[in-house]
Design an enzyme around this catalytic site. Structure first.
Site, mmCIF file in Angstrom:
data_model
loop_
_atom_site.group_PDB
_atom_site.id
_atom_site.type_symbol
_atom_site.label_atom_id
_atom_site.label_comp_id
_atom_site.label_asym_id
_atom_site.label_seq_id
_atom_site.Cartn_x
_atom_site.Cartn_y
_atom_site.Cartn_z
ATOM 1 N N GLU A 27 42.050 10.161 41.322
ATOM 2 C CA GLU A 27 42.308 11.050 42.405
ATOM 3 C C GLU A 27 43.358 11.326 43.013
ATOM 4 O O GLU A 27 43.949 12.427 43.291
ATOM 5 C CB GLU A 27 41.289 10.785 43.488
ATOM 6 C CG GLU A 27 40.700 11.781 44.336
ATOM 7 C CD GLU A 27 40.327 12.800 43.858
ATOM 8 O OE1 GLU A 27 38.942 12.807 43.523
ATOM 9 O OE2 GLU A 27 40.857 14.131 43.957
ATOM 10 N N GLY A 87 60.677 12.540 53.037
ATOM 11 C CA GLY A 87 59.981 11.705 52.169
ATOM 12 C C GLY A 87 58.952 12.220 51.127
ATOM 13 O O GLY A 87 58.563 11.430 50.308
ATOM 14 N N GLU A 133 60.365 13.989 45.256
ATOM 15 C CA GLU A 133 60.326 12.873 44.129
ATOM 16 C C GLU A 133 62.064 12.265 44.412
ATOM 17 O O GLU A 133 62.653 12.988 44.377
ATOM 18 C CB GLU A 133 60.241 13.461 42.883
ATOM 19 C CG GLU A 133 58.959 14.194 42.567
ATOM 20 C CD GLU A 133 57.971 13.133 42.700
ATOM 21 O OE1 GLU A 133 57.748 12.166 41.921
ATOM 22 O OE2 GLU A 133 57.057 13.444 43.351
ATOM 23 N N ASP A 173 56.679 18.526 38.130
ATOM 24 C CA ASP A 173 55.784 17.705 38.736
ATOM 25 C C ASP A 173 54.525 18.682 39.151
ATOM 26 O O ASP A 173 53.272 18.142 38.948
ATOM 27 C CB ASP A 173 56.303 17.622 40.529
ATOM 28 C CG ASP A 173 55.133 16.678 41.366
ATOM 29 O OD1 ASP A 173 54.828 15.540 41.104
ATOM 30 O OD2 ASP A 173 54.783 17.546 42.215
ATOM 31 N N LYS A 193 50.574 17.822 37.476
ATOM 32 C CA LYS A 193 49.282 18.130 38.342
ATOM 33 C C LYS A 193 48.349 19.102 37.581
ATOM 34 O O LYS A 193 47.220 18.821 37.477
ATOM 35 C CB LYS A 193 49.485 18.337 39.728
ATOM 36 C CG LYS A 193 50.289 17.065 40.287
ATOM 37 C CD LYS A 193 51.036 17.478 41.644
ATOM 38 C CE LYS A 193 51.531 16.408 42.272
ATOM 39 N NZ LYS A 193 52.325 16.980 43.421
HETATM 40 N N1 HSE Z 1 56.707 15.306 45.260
HETATM 41 C C1 HSE Z 1 55.479 15.362 45.481
HETATM 42 C C2 HSE Z 1 55.503 16.786 46.469
HETATM 43 C C3 HSE Z 1 55.023 14.459 45.938
HETATM 44 O O1 HSE Z 1 56.497 17.461 46.725
HETATM 45 O O2 HSE Z 1 54.315 17.298 46.596
HETATM 46 C C4 HSE Z 1 53.429 14.446 45.928
HETATM 47 O O3 HSE Z 1 53.030 14.221 44.451
#
Ligand code: HSE
Length: 435
Positions: A129, A187, A190, A201, A205
């Site tokens: 999840e 923070g 990545e 990224d 997903k």
């Molecule tokens: N680097 C990702 C973002 C972190 O900015 O959404 C969460 O997957």
């Protein structure tokens, strides 16, 4: 069984968050699950660093293998990240008969088919999840809450860093670099921000959502991926004047013969609810044939939101285990025999509307050359916009097209880029507005 033993691999930000909930909300979790969710071990190479959680003596260890091989541990939580040691540990844990919970989107989207196979062979669960959209329960929603629906489409903002950058440029006049730097300081970017900025990224997903939504195997390599690095403040300004917002969207559409799976900057009308999802927030809109549109919104990153999603998986597995079953729902939401090979629409066959930005030398006839090329490729122009000469004598020319085929649009783009009077590479943004 009066307790479930949990071992976490990785005591970074998310690992610490999961440990905090297991330790500090132990009573709440016991009340809700009817059992004690006991954090037996958590491993990290660095066991000395100060963390925002207090462990009993001997809980924080450096030896991950000890956790994976402990016969008392029921659930392993992988929060190391990456695709090397994390993969090795997950495979060992599954083969040792442990249920595995992971937030590892990169690993799942690239090696998911192999990992799911091993989990099935060993009759254990593999839950993820937290891999997609942080605390938003989108995996459970697709696996369990839309069972009576064909999923017609998913449109989602899945990367907080890109969404933060686009929001800060459009609403607060930040430069790209300034916005990225702030995202890194906060923070959620990545370690390698290229993964965020170039849409990778988001594609990881989307590959996960696509699989669960349509009952197909993981298909990252077929997903079209474009990031936000070529968007300029001018595009954002024009989008706004035309009544649109630019978002980096993950789009999955179910067509009779194939599935569209694409990640790219997208112009959406300001009236689209996704248009108001700002800063680092994530949102997913699912269009089911029975439900119509459902929108889920929340934090897509961060210690406690992501930890909350990990805890959901731990609790789910624990409840199933306590009910005497090994796995209640199939790992991918469909039984293995019903998972199909993905057939993804080749991008060249996409049809949509386009925003086209050209930087042109201000000579007579340039506009007609550009529109002539579009006409030759069968592309019909809806509107043309031109204003403000730059100091070097060029002018931005923006065109919005009617629905066109991507293949034709790319051919036109290539021809336009070869015109002497177009000194900069032209750029297109796809428009999603059901026109
Ligand atoms: N680097 C990702 C973002 C972190 O900015 O959404 C969460 O997957």
């Amino acid at each position: 069984m009066n307790e479930i033993n949990i071992g976490i691999l990785g005591c970074g930000v998310i690992g610490t968050g999961v440990a905090k909930i297991l330790i500090e909300k132990s009573d709440l979790l016991s009340k809700r699950t009817g059992t004690k969710l006991n954090l037996k071990y958590i491993s990290d190479l660095d066991t000395n660093r100060e963390r925002d959680v207090k462990f009993d003596k001997g809980v924080l260890i450096s030896d991950s293998e000890k956790i994976i091989n402990d016969p008392e541990i029921n659930i392993i939580v992988e929060l190391i990240g990456g695709q090397t040691i994390a993969k090795e540990f997950i495979i060992k844990a599954l083969k040792n008969g442990k249920h595995v919970v992971t937030a590892n989107k990169a690993l799942l989207s690239t090696h998911g088919n192999e990992l799911v196979k091993i989990a099935r062979e060993n009759q254990v669960d593999l839950a993820f999840e937290a891999s997609t959209a942080g605390c938003i329960p989108i995996i459970k929603t697709l696996k369990e809450s839309h069972i009576g629906n064909h999923i017609k489409s998913i449109s989602a903002i899945l990367n907080g860093t890109c969404n933060y950058i686009l929001t800060k440029i459009s609403k607060q006049g930040f430069s790209f670099e300034q916005a990225l730097k702030t995202a890194q300081e906060k923070g959620f970017a990545e370690a390698d921000p290229t993964l965020d900025i170039e849409g990778i990224d988001t594609a990881h997903k989307l590959a996960i959502l696509n699989t669960i939504a349509h009952g197909i195997d993981f298909n990252l390599e077929d997903i079209h991926v474009e990031g936000i690095s070529r968007i300029t403040p001018l595009d954002i300004q024009y989008a706004s004047e035309l009544g649109y917002t630019i978002k980096l969207l993950a789009i999955s559409k179910f067509n009779p013969d194939n599935i569209e799976a694409r990640v790219h900057p997208t112009m959406i009308p300001v009236s689209n609810p996704l248009s108001n999802v700002d800063n680092s927030m994530n949102a997913v809109v699912v269009d089911g044939d029975a439900t119509g549109h459902t929108m889920l919104y929340g934090h897509g990153a961060g210690m406690m939101p992501t930890a909350s999603a990990v805890i959901n998986d731990i609790a789910d597995i624990s409840r199933t285990f306590l009910a005497g079953s090994k796995r209640r729902t199939p790992i991918l939401g469909f039984p293995e025999k019903n998972i199909k090979k993905a057939v993804i629409l080749p991008m060249k066959n996409l049809t949509t509307r386009y925003y086209l930005r050209c930087i042109a030398e201000d000579h007579p006839g340039v506009l007609s050359k550009v529109s002539g090329i579009l006409g030759d490729e069968g592309i019909s122009i809806e509107t043309v916009h031109q204003k403000g000469m730059k100091s070097n004598g060029t002018v931005p020319v923006v065109m919005v097209t009617h629905i066109a085929k991507e293949e034709n649009m790319l051919k036109a783009l290539n021809k336009i880029s070869q015109l002497d009077s177009i000194p900069e590479e032209p750029y297109l943004i796809r428009i999603e507005d059901n026109k």
